[in-house]
Design a protein around this motif. Structure first.
Motif, PDB file in Angstrom:
ATOM      1  N   GLU A 134       0.806  -1.214   0.000  1.00 34.31           N
ATOM      2  CA  GLU A 134       0.000   0.000   0.000  1.00 34.31           C
ATOM      3  C   GLU A 134       0.846   1.275   0.000  1.00 34.31           C
ATOM      4  N   ASP A 164      -6.198  -3.421  -7.770  1.00 36.02           N
ATOM      5  CA  ASP A 164      -7.084  -2.589  -6.946  1.00 36.02           C
ATOM      6  C   ASP A 164      -6.426  -1.244  -6.606  1.00 36.02           C
ATOM      7  N   ASN A 167      -6.474   0.939  -9.638  1.00 37.49           N
ATOM      8  CA  ASN A 167      -7.842   1.422  -9.843  1.00 37.49           C
ATOM      9  C   ASN A 167      -8.148   2.621  -8.947  1.00 37.49           C
ATOM     10  N   ARG A 168      -7.690   2.556  -7.702  1.00 40.88           N
ATOM     11  CA  ARG A 168      -7.964   3.637  -6.746  1.00 40.88           C
ATOM     12  C   ARG A 168      -7.106   4.873  -7.032  1.00 40.88           C
ATOM     13  N   ARG A 169      -5.882   4.653  -7.530  1.00 42.95           N
ATOM     14  CA  ARG A 169      -4.954   5.772  -7.722  1.00 42.95           C
ATOM     15  C   ARG A 169      -4.934   6.321  -9.144  1.00 42.95           C
TER      16      ARG A 169
END
Length: 829
Positions: A134, A164, A167-169
């Protein structure tokens, strides 16, 4: 004294003083000129190596490999060196203290030396990286994803976690290099929505990239290949990067790009022409088969004749040294080159024969396809191939493998549908996808047509198997829940299975999801309709509506596919002018970018519909364009080359006849004369019947000419001449040369030498190919031919097969009356 010395020795053991500072040892490593110097430093400083020094050592070792040619690389030697093993052992103790960047760089470097994925050090590095995932920045995350991809962990939970995070960043990522790496790594896990977001972000960031970043463009192609998405705007921009940097591309890069283009069905004549020049400049040692085979495969299909001759001569000398894979590559390239050099083929086949047992099933299929195309015959080879394929088929349990093996067996000379093949096919039918079902149907049809025993009776297992294939095909069509899933099935549908078994079901399925047709899939659906010959006005109207409303989102490369079904099926949508106008306007700004061959097909498709955009025609009918077209024709397969040449002739004819005001000259006399000399003009059964009856009706064979040629070389089924009293005239007395008459003005009729008020009549028998498959609607080319003959002064009589073969015309008298009525306007002469 001894007490002090004892304390001193103890302090050295507990707190070892490094002979050089951390920075000093790193500097020494960076100044090393080969691996042995690095290993020497490691050996002398093993006990004092820090995490930074460990990272530097791996990085320097990898940099040495990157600077070497293929022949100079010594990865195995480095990996097995005692000090490399020592370095790995020391690294394991420093993992927790490493920075994120050092941790991932070390993992990446170790993987480049082909260390096994189950090595304890790699497992420890991956585990530590997972814990920190992360907090990795985009660059570190991209390198780590590459390491996982190298271990084939495309579907692992860890790769899913990376997807994932991306996708978020995504909206905050600014580095296209790192993003392109991540896109390739996670491409197996993304949804269609995520895919579109990635493509959009890539387009946004593309202009921020230095135009020399070839690797970024190549990774974007890899991503598009992985997700099977021919996104033309990105492909075009990547293509421009490659063309601008052609002088820096090596053989391997060009080969990979050509392979990716072929998969994505992206045709760039500009790139191929530049690549051809670049490859021809390369001088590779003929004693290095691996590199020369790669050059042969890349350059051979597009090379000029003299270069092809040199390539084949050199590969012949190297043939004895080729490995199994190199021989397979050469054979495939020879098929692409359409090279039927029997001596070279025999040499390559001798290498293939030695290694047949080692080839994968899909490779055996490629071998058979290539040899079939090259017309090579070898009873011994084909017998061994049949035995090998049957033995594998008996043991195979996966649908894809069975489909490949059955396809290969069906392509061998004298194929026979054996019990083994039938039982294996039946066993996997419920598991087959649509592509596999379609391939199996094609194989079965090939078997039935080739097996003379089957021709007498197809009521046995063959027919039963066909019915089962039809059942599973219909079931898969019915199970599609949206247009995207349906398209995945339909794109594999082809041949007789499409036209005879599943056409109605396919159309019904498309109608269910008609509202889902938009700019992203309209070209695909239109392309499918072009293959069906099925006129569905609802679907065509939807395609035209989408094109008009969303033309700004449709790339010009897709316009030809969208127009084609309208041209083939001779259909004008309600918003005809808006539709064709929008399509042509979309292409106008790309006329200099579209391949010459594509422009020829586009111009012809519009001409069939009676649409002649002036800008497009002016672009095509000039010396510069025709010179570019000639250059492209040199590198195309003979079948495609012949199609383009014939379409150009037909377009030239259409423009001369229908748009004389453009004053485009007719320049296909010689071409048409060569084509006519090849055409024997053999009549089928119905045409022979009509010819005999016409001779009776007109008063003898001298009054009717079969397979006549009109001006501008339209082939007329039968031609006759009637005077003003409807009396037949001898044909030879008024025959005309097929070429345009020198006395013929643009607006004149075909032949001033006919008696006053006499008429020249063209009688055309229209078989099933002239009509749509579902209704008796005349298709585009037949309608255009009628227009042209009428412009040339003919009265055209078209005899549809369904009228000629109808119950009402089952007798000779009925047919004779039919001909009299159409010729003379009365039931009886």
């Amino acid at each position: 004294m001894f007490r002090l010395r004892s304390i001193s020795l103890l302090s050295w053991r507990a707190f070892p003083v490094r002979p050089f500072s951390c920075e000093s040892l790193i500097t020494q490593m960076q100044k090393c000129t080969d691996e042995e110097q690095v290993f020497g430093l490691i050996e002398r400083n093993t006990a004092t190596l820090s995490e930074q020094q460990v990272g530097c050592a791996f990085n320097v070792l990898w940099q040495f490999q990157k600077q070497k040619t293929v022949l100079e690389k010594n990865v195995d030697h480095v990996r097995n060196h005692p000090q490399f093993l020592t370095l790995c052992s020391v690294t394991a103790n420093h993992i927790p203290a490493m920075s994120d960047a050092t941790l991932v760089d070390v993992l990446y470097s170790i993987k480049q030396f082909a260390v096994e994925s189950h090595h304890p050090l790699i497992e420890a590095l991956v585990t530590e990286a997972w814990k920190r995932l992360e907090r990795f920045d985009t660059n570190v995350l991209s390198i780590f994803s590459t390491c996982l991809a190298d271990q084939h962990l495309y579907f692992s939970p860890l790769m899913g976690k990376i997807a994932d995070i991306v996708n978020r960043r995504l909206e905050t990522i600014q580095d296209l290099r790192a993003l392109s790496v991540l896109m390739v790594s996670i491409s197996s896990l993304i949804s269609p929505c995520f895919q579109e977001r990635l493509v959009t972000r890539t387009e946004l960031l593309f202009d921020t990239v230095n135009s020399s970043k070839v690797n970024i463009a190549r990774r974007i192609l890899l991503f598009l290949r992985n997700v099977k998405y021919s996104h033309y705007p990105l492909l075009e921009r990547c293509n421009q990067v490659f063309i601008r940097n052609m002088s820096h591309l090596d053989l391997e890069s060009i080969s990979k790009i050509l392979s990716l283009y072929q998969f994505l069905q992206f045709h760039s004549f500009e790139f191929v022409e530049a690549a051809r020049g670049r490859l021809a400049e390369m001088t590779l040692p003929s004693d290095h088969p691996e590199s020369f085979v790669r050059l042969f495969a890349a350059l051979g299909p597009v090379a000029r004749p003299e270069i092809k001759k040199q390539l084949k001569s050199t590969i012949l000398l190297l043939s004895e040294e080729l490995s199994s894979q190199q021989a397979l590559i050469v054979l495939g390239a020879m098929a692409d080159m359409e090279s039927r050099n029997s001596h070279l083929i025999k040499k390559i086949v001798s290498v293939l024969y030695k290694h047949l047992d080692n080839y994968k099933s899909i490779e055996l299929l490629k071998i058979i396809q290539a040899l079939t195309f090259l017309h090579f015959q070898s009873k011994e080879l084909f017998m061994k191939l049949r035995e090998l394929l049957l033995s594998r088929l008996e043991a195979s349990v996966t649908p894809s493998e069975i489909s490949v093996l059955v396809s290969a067996l069906s392509m061998l000379p004298h194929p026979h549908l054996c019990e083994t093949a039938v039982s294996r096919i039946e066993a996997v039918l419920p598991q087959c996808d649509f592509r596999e079902l379609s391939d199996l149907v094609a194989c079965l049809m090939r078997w039935i047509q080739s097996d003379h025993a089957c021709l007498a009776s197809t009521t046995g297992k063959q027919l039963d198997l066909l019915q089962k294939l039809d059942h599973w095909g219909r079931l898969r069509l019915q199970q599609s829940t949206n247009l995207a899933l349906l398209w995945e099935e339909l794109k594999s549908l082809k041949g007789e299975w499409l036209h005879e078994s599943l056409l109605e079901e396919s159309m019904a399925a498309l109608l269910r999801f008609m509202d889902e047709i938009d700019y992203s899939n309209v070209a695909k659906i239109a392309s499918f309709l072009s293959r069906t010959n099925y006129l569905n006005t609802l679907l065509l109207d939807r395609i035209a509506s989408v094109a008009v409303q969303q033309i700004g989102k449709i790339h010009p490369f897709s316009v030809l596919a969208i127009i084609l079904p309208f041209s083939i099926l001779n259909y004008d949508p309600p918003q005809k002018d808006e539709f064709f106008g929008a399509c042509v306007q979309c292409c106008n700004s790309y006329l200099g970018t579209l391949d010459p061959g594509t422009l020829v097909f586009l111009g012809f498709s519009l001409a069939v519909l009676g649409y002649f955009p002036e800008d497009l025609l002016k672009k095509m009918f000039n010396i510069e364009f025709l010179a570019r077209l000639d250059s492209q024709l040199e590198i195309l397969p003979s079948s495609l080359r012949a199609r383009i040449q014939f379409r150009l002739m037909e377009l030239n004819r259409a423009v001369c006849l229908e748009c004389p005001e453009l004053q485009v000259p007719w320049f296909h006399d010689r071409f048409c004369q060569r084509q006519f000399n090849k055409d024997t003009g053999v009549m089928n059964g119905a045409q022979q019947q009509i010819y005999k009856m016409l001779a009776e009706v007109l008063g003898g064979h001298q009054c009717v000419k079969p397979s006549a040629l009109s001006p501008y070389y339209h082939t007329v089924g039968f031609e006759c001449i009637l005077d003003k009293r409807k009396k037949p005239l001898p044909y030879e007395s008024y025959s005309i040369a097929p070429r345009k008459s020198p006395d013929m003005h643009w607006d004149s009729r075909v032949e001033p030498r006919l008696p006053p008020e006499a008429e020249r009549i063209a009688i055309e028998f229209l078989d099933v190919r002239a009509f749509c498959s579902n209704i008796p609607h005349l298709k585009g080319k037949s309608a255009m031919k009628k227009r042209h003959l009428e412009i040339l002064g003919y009265r055209v009589i078209q005899i549809p097969y369904f009228e000629w073969n109808s119950m009402a015309m089952s007798t000779k008298d009925a047919r004779m009356d039919y001909l009299r009525e159409h010729l003379f306007g009365a039931g009886k002469s």
